[in-house]
Design an enzyme around this catalytic site. Structure first.
Site, mmCIF file in Angstrom:
data_model
loop_
_atom_site.group_PDB
_atom_site.id
_atom_site.type_symbol
_atom_site.label_atom_id
_atom_site.label_comp_id
_atom_site.label_asym_id
_atom_site.label_seq_id
_atom_site.Cartn_x
_atom_site.Cartn_y
_atom_site.Cartn_z
ATOM 1 N N HIS A 1 41.177 -2.871 9.396
ATOM 2 C CA HIS A 1 39.859 -3.514 9.513
ATOM 3 C C HIS A 1 39.930 -4.955 8.999
ATOM 4 O O HIS A 1 39.470 -5.884 9.647
ATOM 5 C CB HIS A 1 38.808 -2.749 8.701
ATOM 6 N N THR B 1 3.276 11.666 9.551
ATOM 7 C CA THR B 1 3.009 11.664 8.116
ATOM 8 C C THR B 1 4.047 12.413 7.286
ATOM 9 O O THR B 1 4.299 12.061 6.136
ATOM 10 C CB THR B 1 1.588 12.219 7.866
ATOM 11 N N ARG C 1 0.849 -1.209 0.000
ATOM 12 C CA ARG C 1 0.000 0.000 0.000
ATOM 13 C C ARG C 1 0.877 1.249 0.000
ATOM 14 O O ARG C 1 0.998 1.926 -1.011
ATOM 15 C CB ARG C 1 -0.946 -0.039 1.210
ATOM 16 N N GLU C 2 1.553 1.522 1.110
ATOM 17 C CA GLU C 2 2.423 2.711 1.176
ATOM 18 C C GLU C 2 3.538 2.610 0.126
ATOM 19 O O GLU C 2 3.864 3.581 -0.551
ATOM 20 C CB GLU C 2 3.031 2.824 2.590
ATOM 21 N N HIS D 1 -6.606 -0.661 3.533
ATOM 22 C CA HIS D 1 -6.587 0.760 3.877
ATOM 23 C C HIS D 1 -7.894 1.393 3.411
ATOM 24 O O HIS D 1 -8.355 1.101 2.305
ATOM 25 C CB HIS D 1 -5.396 1.400 3.147
HETATM 26 C C1 HCA Z 1 -1.591 8.090 3.301
HETATM 27 C C2 HCA Z 1 -1.049 8.696 4.575
HETATM 28 C C3 HCA Z 1 -0.544 7.706 5.576
HETATM 29 C C4 HCA Z 1 -1.669 6.961 6.281
HETATM 30 C C5 HCA Z 1 -1.243 6.062 7.377
HETATM 31 C C6 HCA Z 1 -2.361 5.211 7.945
HETATM 32 C C7 HCA Z 1 0.295 8.542 6.569
HETATM 33 O O1 HCA Z 1 -0.783 7.824 2.405
HETATM 34 O O2 HCA Z 1 -2.767 7.886 3.185
HETATM 35 O O3 HCA Z 1 -3.447 5.153 7.372
HETATM 36 O O4 HCA Z 1 -2.139 4.593 8.994
HETATM 37 O O5 HCA Z 1 1.501 8.482 6.507
HETATM 38 O O6 HCA Z 1 -0.325 9.288 7.331
HETATM 39 O O7 HCA Z 1 0.327 6.764 4.960
HETATM 40 CU CU CU Z 2 2.354 6.988 5.286
#
Ligand code: HCA
Ligand code: CU
Length: 373
Positions: free
Chosen positions: A286, A164, A10-11, A70
């Site tokens: 080393h 964030t 996802r991220e 998510h």
């Molecule tokens: C995003 C932001 C998020 C959400 C993290 C979460 C962040 O890309 O939507 O839903 O726990 O960093 O705040 O990744």
């Molecule tokens: Cu994030």
């Protein structure tokens, strides 16, 4: 005890230029489950048809890991997640004054209602729920606590603290999580962005203060410059904190390489743990110490993560490095040969002496010796 949530799918897919195919996602999820992460954040199902398909496919693999989808604070997002058969939904909604006013145009009470209604809806459908007050570390503390408590009352099982934009320092994160632990009766997760290169340090500070789950991605990929990396966190927890775990650390190299290939993001040579240079020793001192015992210059042995150590031959080297290099190349040389190669290395202006160069020096030298005999 600490849990790891991997959000590469996802991220990680939010990293500029990254798109994984469904097959690639399944192959990454297989590796992550085998490695031993606790939760796989598989995607945001409403985003697109292929994300939906991949989340559903991954949910139905019978993994040991739980699968999380998510979601925004919207019922339709939850409906998509339900159709994917996930265990968890991660609902995010920022409640900072700035965001409510300038982005959502919503007053705080209305925002809280939206969050709690969505949570109740998800709870009624038997889902486990994580609520993230996005941009948690820049949100007014009273708003954060109020929204989180409302979320918990509505049925949220976890609150995730998202840094964030990577605004925290380790000490600030430690104090922040300590305070949250006192004010919220719930397990705290942490999600740290790496805008200043502090993501791993901030995640560990949160862990020290009592957070029980850390979000990571493979190679730290994510929106902008990404988040905390899987290998940094697992190795730190294993080697520094001696956390009990069942992680197959020896798989880290393979996982990293696969994600680098699929994401088309190269691993820089100096990336901690995973980079090409992590177990390459250079200075003469080393190398001579490492030959006796790698622990002199390795925090943890290369073998722990499925790697091998090696030695660099250049002007900083000593005779030990030459010897090691030649042993590795199965060349049988005497002291004079070693000196000859070392001299060559000492005079080389730029770069390392490669194995090919060593072979050339060796052959030239042998020819000369024969000619002048
Ligand atoms: C995003 C932001 C998020 C959400 C993290 C979460 C962040 O890309 O939507 O839903 O726990 O960093 O705040 O990744
Ligand atoms: Cu994030």
């Amino acid at each position: 005890m600490v849990e790891i949530l991997d959000t590469t799918l996802r991220e990680g897919e939010q990293a500029p230029g990254v798109t994984f195919s469904i097959e690639e996602k399944l192959s990454i999820a297989n590796l992550l489950d085998d490695f031993g992460v606790d939760i796989i954040e598989a995607g945001h199902p409403i985003v697109s048809d292929d994300v939906f398909k991949s989340v559903k496919l991954i949910s139905n693999q019978g993994y040991k890991a739980d699968i999380l989808a998510h979601c925004r604070a919207k019922k339709e997002d939850i409906d998509y997640a339900i159709s994917c058969d996930v265990d968890w939904v991660g609902i995010f909604f920022c409640v900072s004054k700035k965001r409510l006013r300038e982005h959502f145009n919503l007053d705080f009470q209305k925002a809280v209602e939206k969050i709690t209604n969505t949570i109740e809806y998800a709870k009624d459908h038997g889902l486990k729920i994580r609520y993230t007050p996005e941009d948690s570390t820049r949100t007014e503390y009273e708003y954060l606590i109020h929204a989180s408590n409302a979320a918990i009352e509505a049925g949220a099982d976890r609150i995730s603290i998202a840094d964030t934009v990577g605004a925290m320092t380790p000490i600030n994160m430690y104090n922040f999580v300590k305070k949250l632990k006192a004010d919220l009766n719930v397990k705290i997760n942490v999600h740290c962005h790496n805008d200043l290169g502090l993501a791993a340090a901030n995640s560990l500070a949160a862990y020290e203060a009592g957070a029980t789950l850390i979000d990571v991605t493979v190679n730290g990929i994510g929106e902008r410059v990404g988040i905390t990396s899987l290998s940094e966190i697992c190795i730190a927890l294993n080697c520094i904190y001696q956390v009990k775990n069942n992680w197959k650390l020896e798989k880290l190299t393979e996982i990293s390489k696969k994600v680098s290939t699929y994401s088309e993001i190269n691993i820089p040579p100096n990336m901690p743990i995973i980079g090409e240079n992590a177990f390459l020793h250079k200075a003469g001192l080393h190398v001579s110490a490492v030959v006796n015992d790698p622990a002199h210059y390795e925090l943890f042995p290369a073998e722990l993560i499925g790697r091998k150590r090696d030695f660099i031959l250049d002007k900083m080297s000593g005779i030990n490095t030459v010897k090691k290099k030649l042993e590795k190349m199965k060349l049988d040389l005497n002291r004079v040969d070693l000196e000859k190669i070392l001299n060559y290395a000492k005079q080389k202006r730029k770069g390392i002496v490669t194995e090919n160069e060593i072979l050339n020096i060796f052959t030239d030298y042998r020819n000369e010796t024969i000619m002048f005999q």
